[in-house]
Design a protein around this motif. Structure first.
Motif: not given
Lengths: 390, 390
Positions: A110-112, A114-115, A118-119
């Protein structure tokens, strides 16, 4: 609430006579929409249906209600598309993460995501073409994607879908209220504003040119040493109008058929006309600069007797007439009738101007004022050129 | 998450060599902030603290993270102030409504306050001075006020305060993450951008003037009939720069002391310089227009022999040098040293120009090209005037 709204109508109609009526109408429309959407909290059956998700409806109204109808529609559609796309992708990512890895693996996936999302989405926002029309939609996409995917860590599958669909429903409610109030209660169209401002620019330029000519004649004949300036501030503010025009044309494209404007109305033409008018304004400013450059009225007067001032004035007034005529025909949206007349006038002006140039005794003078006069005549010719472009 | 961020650094450093490095840096910074704020959901102790209010932190990051540090700070402070004011007033209104009337009376009071505050605040947003710096803050004020006052219908006193303070806390968290990432990781300053764009404009104008002069000489001596245009597009885009400048100066005012800029750095001066540069660009454009007006190189050449082209060129190159020098000294932020030199050069240019005007045999010619030359010389004088203003 209805009662309050009705009691405010006399005040509204009084304020309509003032100059910034539009601003007041817009403010009251926002107030009405806010009260309408608050009914979600006030009325029990409605509140039981939507619950605390009603905050999304209020947020939608506050954020998407813009000054013109087109801007409101555009922002609302952007918000809707962004929410649907972001929510959909967010749900997929959340479900994937739940199925693939449990615990820490889940969080990393999930963190990946999001990154990465988002980017990439932020980078897309920086492209001028995206920024112009879809900036808000992409922002909402990032926001919804993050909210959905991140709450997937804490909430189970089925509930994520439920929350997402409920929020979408309330956002649609907010959007519907916005659109209804914006389009049905004294609608303020961006297209009208663009049309009116373009038409009024013809008049402003005609006035500036007129003022310039009058000043010039007065300066030469009455030997007054008073400088103009009032009519030039309009020209200067006109030079800065590009970004505003583009914004209005952008909003106008969102607006559906209404009044005199049909579907697929050629808003790009307004931008092109605006471009030519800006160039014309720059030339008129330079013309005014010529006028202000000659400091000694005596010398100028002696120069002017050699140049046929009357014909210059006649030519100038023809151009002024042409500009006014063009503005009028644009205002009434008729086309063609006056066109032969206009081009005939312009042709005559052009011929007269070359006559003035040929016969004038610019030959006999050697000082700076003569040059100013020469430039004046020359720039007058350029004004004719520019007007012909319209 | 830290691991992912570090593994991306080589990619970042590779991309830094490209032109749009800044955009990529910005995008990655947004990605990092989003991951950091998502930790509120991932880390159990944090989540137990904030709960579902974490969505407000995510929302704050997505909405307030802007391209430049100043814009981010400005938007964040606006959001904070709007939330505090709106939340405070909302709480007061909600408590008042609960104490005064029960049931239907309560709803009417809340509905009225929603309408009144919504209308007045929206009207305030339309004032240019408010719109410029505090537009976002007022919007957040409306939003927070509505959310707080309306949820007062459904929730009891104490809980309203609790919700409001928790949300404020999470918004502050989001704001802190934004500011830290924005200011500490490759900060992108609006002040740098404003400074650099102003400096580069001196160079652009010098180039345009240079190109114009070269073209003119070539046109006259080599009898080529090629039109310029490349250097003028820069001038034209410069004319539209006003709103962008104002925006950047606005952001720059939010930025604290950094690099070569101190506190209370005079950003207004940049706007004034920008104004003069825009007028200069308009004159150079008119100068270029004079050049393009003469269609027959043969005639022009015969005219030009009477005007001392060489001295015109010398004067032009002096102006070009002055512009470059001014740009340089602005870039290095030194002042004064070169000033006597510059004004001496300008004085010399002015003197030479009047010599050219006095001795030229503009007297001997009667056609349109002569006028073009006359205007050219005249406008060149105006360029000198404008440059002196800087």
């Amino acid at each position: 609430n209805k009662l309050i709204q009705f009691s405010l109508f006399p005040i509204t109609s009084y304020l309509r006579q003032k100059k910034d009526t539009k601003k007041i109408i817009h403010s009251i429309k926002v107030g009405i929409s806010l009260v309408l959407i608050s009914l979600l909290y006030f009325v029990d059956p409605l509140y039981e249906q939507v619950g605390d998700n009603a905050i999304w409806a209020i947020m939608t109204v506050v954020v998407t209600f813009e000054f013109s109808a087109g801007a409101t529609l555009g922002k609302g559609l952007n918000r809707g598309m962004g929410t649907i796309l972001g929510g959909g992708l967010g749900c997929i990512a959340a479900v994937l993460a739940q199925n693939v890895g449990g615990g820490i693996g889940n969080s990393i996936i999930i963190g990946t995501s999001v990154f990465i999302f988002g980017t990439i989405a932020t980078y897309c926002r920086l492209f001028p073409s995206v920024k112009k029309r879809y900036d808000y939609g992409v922002m909402i996409f990032i926001l919804t994607f993050n909210l959905v995917v991140v709450s997937g860590v804490r909430i189970q599958d089925q509930k994520v879908w439920k929350i997402a669909s409920e929020r979408l429903l309330t956002i649609v409610m907010g959007f519907v209220v916005c659109i209804c109030v914006s389009f049905l209660v004294f609608p303020l169209w961006a297209s009208d504003e663009l049309h009116d401002s373009t038409v009024s620019r013809f008049q402003h330029l005609a006035n500036a040119l007129q003022g310039c000519l009058e000043e010039y004649v007065k300066f030469a004949t009455e030997k007054e040493n008073k400088k103009a300036g009032a009519s030039f501030t309009v020209c200067k503010s006109l030079l800065d109008s590009k970004s505003k025009d583009e914004m209005l044309a952008n909003f106008a494209k969102w607006e559906p058929w209404h009044g005199k404007f049909g579907f697929f109305y050629p808003w790009e033409k307004y931008l092109k006309i605006g471009e030519v008018l800006r160039e014309l304004a720059a030339i008129i400013l330079a013309l005014g600069g010529c006028l202000q450059a000659s400091t000694t009225p005596m010398e100028l007067a002696s120069v002017c007797q050699t140049v046929q001032l009357e014909s210059c004035e006649a030519i100038g007034s023809r151009i002024v007439w042409t500009l006014q005529e063009l503005g009028d025909s644009m205002n009434q949206m008729r086309k063609g009738e006056a066109e032969p007349q206009i081009s005939a006038k312009l042709k005559a002006a052009r011929a007269e101007l070359s006559l003035v140039i040929a016969t004038s005794k610019i030959a006999a003078i050697e000082n700076i004022d003569a040059l100013a006069v020469a430039s004046f005549v020359f720039l007058l010719k350029k004004v004719v050129d520019k007007v012909e472009e319209l």
